[in-house]
Design an enzyme around this catalytic site. Structure first.
Site, short mmCIF file in Angstrom:
data_model
loop_
_atom_site.label_atom_id
_atom_site.label_comp_id
_atom_site.label_asym_id
_atom_site.label_seq_id
_atom_site.Cartn_x
_atom_site.Cartn_y
_atom_site.Cartn_z
N ASP A 89 2.89 -29.21 -7.34
CA ASP A 89 2.13 -29.53 -6.13
C ASP A 89 1.96 -31.01 -5.84
O ASP A 89 1.08 -31.40 -5.09
CB ASP A 89 0.73 -28.89 -6.24
CG ASP A 89 -0.05 -29.43 -7.44
OD1 ASP A 89 0.43 -30.36 -8.10
OD2 ASP A 89 -1.15 -28.91 -7.71
N GLU A 117 6.30 -22.91 -10.84
CA GLU A 117 4.84 -22.87 -10.70
C GLU A 117 4.46 -22.67 -9.22
O GLU A 117 3.65 -23.39 -8.62
CB GLU A 117 4.14 -24.13 -11.26
CG GLU A 117 2.68 -23.91 -11.60
CD GLU A 117 1.97 -25.18 -12.05
OE1 GLU A 117 1.62 -26.02 -11.20
OE2 GLU A 117 1.76 -25.32 -13.27
N GLU A 168 -2.86 -31.57 -3.01
CA GLU A 168 -2.00 -30.66 -3.78
C GLU A 168 -1.90 -29.25 -3.17
O GLU A 168 -0.84 -28.63 -3.20
CB GLU A 168 -2.47 -30.58 -5.23
CG GLU A 168 -2.23 -31.85 -6.04
CD GLU A 168 -3.31 -32.91 -5.86
OE1 GLU A 168 -4.32 -32.66 -5.15
OE2 GLU A 168 -3.15 -34.01 -6.42
N HIS A 190 -9.14 -37.43 -12.87
CA HIS A 190 -8.30 -38.28 -12.01
C HIS A 190 -8.20 -37.81 -10.57
O HIS A 190 -7.69 -38.53 -9.72
CB HIS A 190 -6.87 -38.37 -12.58
CG HIS A 190 -6.09 -37.08 -12.45
ND1 HIS A 190 -5.43 -36.72 -11.31
CD2 HIS A 190 -5.90 -36.06 -13.31
CE1 HIS A 190 -4.86 -35.54 -11.49
NE2 HIS A 190 -5.13 -35.12 -12.68
N ARG A 244 -8.12 -36.98 -6.74
CA ARG A 244 -8.48 -37.76 -5.55
C ARG A 244 -9.83 -37.35 -4.96
O ARG A 244 -10.63 -38.18 -4.56
CB ARG A 244 -7.43 -37.55 -4.45
CG ARG A 244 -6.33 -38.53 -4.47
CD ARG A 244 -5.43 -38.37 -3.25
NE ARG A 244 -4.67 -39.59 -3.05
CZ ARG A 244 -3.73 -40.04 -3.86
NH1 ARG A 244 -3.43 -39.39 -4.97
NH2 ARG A 244 -3.10 -41.17 -3.60
C1 UD1 Z 1 -0.63 -37.76 -9.03
C2 UD1 Z 1 -0.51 -36.49 -8.17
C3 UD1 Z 1 -1.49 -35.43 -8.65
C4 UD1 Z 1 -1.33 -35.18 -10.14
C5 UD1 Z 1 -1.48 -36.49 -10.88
C6 UD1 Z 1 -1.26 -36.28 -12.35
C7 UD1 Z 1 0.02 -36.69 -5.77
C8 UD1 Z 1 -0.49 -36.96 -4.42
N1 UD1 Z 1 -0.85 -36.82 -6.78
O1 UD1 Z 1 -1.93 -38.31 -8.78
O2 UD1 Z 1 -1.22 -34.22 -7.95
O3 UD1 Z 1 -2.33 -34.28 -10.56
O4 UD1 Z 1 -0.48 -37.41 -10.40
O5 UD1 Z 1 -1.69 -37.35 -13.13
O6 UD1 Z 1 1.19 -36.40 -5.94
N2 UD1 Z 1 -0.38 -45.41 -12.32
C9 UD1 Z 1 0.17 -46.31 -13.22
N3 UD1 Z 1 1.07 -45.82 -14.14
C10 UD1 Z 1 1.42 -44.52 -14.22
C11 UD1 Z 1 0.84 -43.63 -13.32
C12 UD1 Z 1 -0.05 -44.08 -12.35
O7 UD1 Z 1 -0.13 -47.48 -13.20
O8 UD1 Z 1 2.24 -44.15 -15.09
C13 UD1 Z 1 -1.35 -45.92 -11.30
C14 UD1 Z 1 -0.65 -46.71 -10.19
O9 UD1 Z 1 -1.47 -47.77 -9.80
C15 UD1 Z 1 -0.55 -45.67 -9.06
C16 UD1 Z 1 -1.87 -44.91 -9.26
O10 UD1 Z 1 -2.02 -44.82 -10.68
O11 UD1 Z 1 -0.44 -46.26 -7.78
C17 UD1 Z 1 -1.90 -43.54 -8.63
O12 UD1 Z 1 -0.75 -42.77 -8.93
P1 UD1 Z 1 -0.35 -41.54 -7.95
O13 UD1 Z 1 0.82 -40.81 -8.51
O14 UD1 Z 1 -0.22 -42.00 -6.54
O15 UD1 Z 1 -1.63 -40.63 -7.97
P2 UD1 Z 1 -2.30 -39.80 -9.14
O16 UD1 Z 1 -3.78 -39.89 -8.96
O17 UD1 Z 1 -1.71 -40.20 -10.45
N1 UDP Z 2 -2.05 -35.29 -20.97
C1 UDP Z 2 -1.39 -36.17 -21.84
N2 UDP Z 2 -2.05 -37.34 -22.20
C2 UDP Z 2 -3.27 -37.66 -21.74
C3 UDP Z 2 -3.93 -36.77 -20.83
C4 UDP Z 2 -3.27 -35.61 -20.46
O1 UDP Z 2 -0.28 -35.90 -22.28
O2 UDP Z 2 -3.80 -38.72 -22.12
C5 UDP Z 2 -1.35 -34.05 -20.55
C6 UDP Z 2 -2.13 -32.75 -20.62
O3 UDP Z 2 -2.01 -32.12 -21.88
C7 UDP Z 2 -1.51 -31.92 -19.51
C8 UDP Z 2 -1.08 -32.96 -18.49
O4 UDP Z 2 -1.05 -34.21 -19.18
O5 UDP Z 2 -0.33 -31.25 -19.94
C9 UDP Z 2 -2.07 -33.00 -17.37
O6 UDP Z 2 -1.78 -34.07 -16.55
P1 UDP Z 2 -2.79 -34.61 -15.45
O7 UDP Z 2 -4.20 -34.31 -15.86
O8 UDP Z 2 -2.41 -36.03 -15.21
O9 UDP Z 2 -2.36 -33.80 -14.16
P2 UDP Z 2 -2.73 -32.35 -13.58
O10 UDP Z 2 -2.55 -31.34 -14.65
O11 UDP Z 2 -4.13 -32.42 -13.08
O12 UDP Z 2 -1.79 -32.19 -12.44
#
Ligand code: UD1
Ligand code: UDP
Length: 380
Positions: A96, A118, A132, A209, A211
Site C-alpha cells: 500500500d 498483500e 495507504e 511513524h 502520517r
Molecule cells: C512510507 C510509506 C508507508 C510505510 C512506511 C514504512 C508512503 C506514502 N508511505 O512512509 O506506507 O508504512 O514507509 O516505514 O508510501 N527516511 C530516511 N531514510 C530511510 C527512510 C526514510 O532518511 O531509509 C526519511 C526521509 O527524510 C524521507 C522520510 O523519512 O523523506 C519519509 O519517508 P517516506 O517514504 O516518504 O514516508 P514514510 O513515513 O517512511
Molecule cells: N522493523 C525493522 N526494524 C525496525 C523497526 C521495524 O526491521 O527498527 C520491521 C518490522 O519487523 C516489520 C517492518 O519493519 O516487518 C515494519 O515496517 P514499518 O513499521 O516501517 O512499516 P509498516 O509495517 O507500518 O508499513
C-alpha cells in the site's frame, strides 16, 4: 519463459518481498528481475543486505522531507525506461505504499499485467491509514492477479467485483520472512540491547511513524510513555526511531534523556525480529508488526484508530487503543498488572500465515501462466 519484474521501495515492502524474490530466483520456471525505487534508502538497504538481494535497477529517488507528490512523480518517471526496456510479462508489487500504487500505474500505462501481493486489506476509510488505504485500493483496481493474505482480504476483493478466479488466498509473506529470521540461538551484538536484555525489566517495544499520527497524536503517545515510565519502575521502553526527521525531533523533545528509554536507530530486521520475541508488550502503529507479533505470542497495542488487519484483533492478541494518552496508559497498565489479561493476549496465534505464502504465490503465478493447477488456499 515468463519474465517477472518485482518492484518495491520501502522497508516493509522489502521485508515482505525478499523471501518471494529469493524463492522466484531459485525457480527455473521464471526469469526474475528486481527494481527498487528506493523511496527509503538506509532502511531499504538494511533489508537488501540481510536477504542478499542485488537489484537489477535502483531508481534512488529518496530525498529528505519528500512529499507524496514528489515520490509519485519520481517513481513514475523513473520506471518508464525500466519497463520499456524490460517489457516483463508481469510486474509484482506489494501492499500500500506510494511506490506500490505508482509502480502499478506505470505498468498499466505500458499495458503490462500487475500482480498485487498483500491485496484486499481494507479499513473502508480513505483517510486512515493515509494515503495507504487509497494506494491499496487503486493498486487493486489496476491489478490482474490478487494475492490476498487472508480469507477476509479475499472477501473484501469479491465485494468489489474482482474476478474470483484471479483471487488467491496465500497467507502473508511476512510470516515466511519472520520464520526465516527469528532463531532460538540469535546473539545480539548491540551493547545497548545486550544491557537491556541482561537486566530484569520488562521490555516494551515501541515504534511509530504513520502520517496520520504526526503532530498531536504522536505527542500523546510519547507523553503516555513518559508517564508510564514514572508509574512502572519495572519497564524499559526500546524505541528504534524511524528515519523521518519530524518523528525524531518530537521523540527527542519528550523522551530524550529519560531513564529506561532506549532510543536507537532503526534496527536491521534480524535483531529487530529477535528483539520482538524477547519483548513483553509491543506498542506500534506499524502494519507489519500487527502481523508478526501474534505469531511470536506478543500482545500488541495498536496506536491507531482503525486497522485493516482485523484478524489478530478477532484472535485477541491485538488491541486497537488509538492515540488518547489516558487510554494508552490504561491498556499498558492492565497488561502489566493483570496476569490473566496478559496471558489471554499473549497466546500465540497465526491468523496471517504459516510460512508457505511464497510457495502459494508462485503456484498462483504458474496457474496464471497456464502451467499448473490452482494452488491450495491458506486456512487460518
Ligand atoms: C512510507 C510509506 C508507508 C510505510 C512506511 C514504512 C508512503 C506514502 N508511505 O512512509 O506506507 O508504512 O514507509 O516505514 O508510501 N527516511 C530516511 N531514510 C530511510 C527512510 C526514510 O532518511 O531509509 C526519511 C526521509 O527524510 C524521507 C522520510 O523519512 O523523506 C519519509 O519517508 P517516506 O517514504 O516518504 O514516508 P514514510 O513515513 O517512511
Ligand atoms: N522493523 C525493522 N526494524 C525496525 C523497526 C521495524 O526491521 O527498527 C520491521 C518490522 O519487523 C516489520 C517492518 O519493519 O516487518 C515494519 O515496517 P514499518 O513499521 O516501517 O512499516 P509498516 O509495517 O507500518 O508499513
Amino acid at each position: 519463459m515468463p519474465k517477472i519484474l518485482t518492484i518495491f521501495g520501502t522497508r516493509p515492502e522489502a521485508i515482505k518481498m525478499a523471501p518471494l524474490v529469493n524463492a522466484l530466483s531459485k525457480n527455473n520456471e521464471f526469469e526474475t528481475k528486481v527494481a527498487v525505487t528506493a523511496q527509503h534508502r538506509e532502511m531499504l538497504d538494511q533489508v537488501l543486505g540481510l536477504f542478499q538481494i542485488i537489484p537489477d535497477y535502483d531508481l534512488d529517488i529518496m530525498q529528505h522531507g519528500q512529499t507524496l507528490n514528489q515520490v509519485t512523480s519520481r517513481v513514475l518517471n523513473g520506471l518508464e525506461g525500466v519497463l520499456s526496456k524490460e517489457r516483463p510479462d508481469l510486474v509484482l508489487v506489494h501492499g500500500d505504499t506510494t511506490t506500490t500504487f505508482v509502480s502499478a500505474l506505470a505498468s498499466f500505462y505500458q499495458q503490462i499485467p500487475v500482480g498485487h501481493v498483500e491485496a484486499g486489506l481494507r479499513t473502508d476509510n480513505i483517510y486512515s491509514p493515509f494515503p495507504e488505504e487509497m494506494n491499496r485500493r487503486l493498486t487493486g483496481s489496476i491489478s490482474n492477479i490478487h494475492l490476498a493474505p487472508t480469507a477476509q482480504a479475499a472477501a473484501n476483493l469479491r465485494k468489489e467485483n474482482i474476478e474470483d478466479n484471479m483471487i488467491f488466498i496465500t497467507g502473508n509473506t511476512v510470516i515466511d520472512a519472520l520464520l526465516q529470521t527469528v532463531g532460538k540461538d540469535y546473539s545480539f551484538t548491540d551493547p545497548k540491547l545486550i544491557e537491556v536484555l541482561e537486566n530484569d525489566s520488562k521490555i516494551i517495544l515501541l515504534t511509530t511513524h504513520r502520517r496520520e499520527n504526526w503532530g498531536q497524536p504522536m505527542k500523546n503517545i510519547f507523553q503516555a510513555v513518559k508517564e508510564l515510565l514514572s508509574k512502572h519502575k519495572d519497564i524499559t521502553v526500546v524505541f528504534p526511531i524511524h528515519k523521518n526527521p519530524q518523528i525524531r525531533k518530537l521523540a527527542n523533545e519528550i523522551l530524550g534523556n529519560l531513564a529506561r528509554v532506549v532510543m536507537i536507530e532503526p534496527l536491521d530486521y534480524q535483531p529487530f525480529a529477535n528483539l520482538m520475541k524477547k519483548s513483553y508488550i509491543v506498542m506500534t502503529d506499524s502494519g507489519g508488526m500487527q502481523e508478526e507479533a501474534p505469531s511470536l505470542g506478543k500482545p500488541v497495542l495498536v496506536l491507531r484508530d482503525t486497522t485493516e488487519r482485523p484478524e489478530a484483533v478477532n484472535a485477541g492478541t491485538v488491541c486497537l487503543v488509538g492515540t488518547d494518552k489516558a487510554r494508552i496508559m490504561e491498556q499498558v497498565s492492565v497488561l502489566l498488572e493483570d496476569q490473566e489479561q496478559y496471558r489471554k493476549m499473549s497466546k500465540a496465534s497465526n491468523p496471517y500465515g504459516d510460512g508457505r505464502a511464497c510457495e502459494r504465490i508462485i503456484g498462483a503465478l504458474s496457474y496464471y501462466f497456464g502451467t499448473t493447477d490452482r494452488p491450495d488456499d491458506f486456512h487460518q
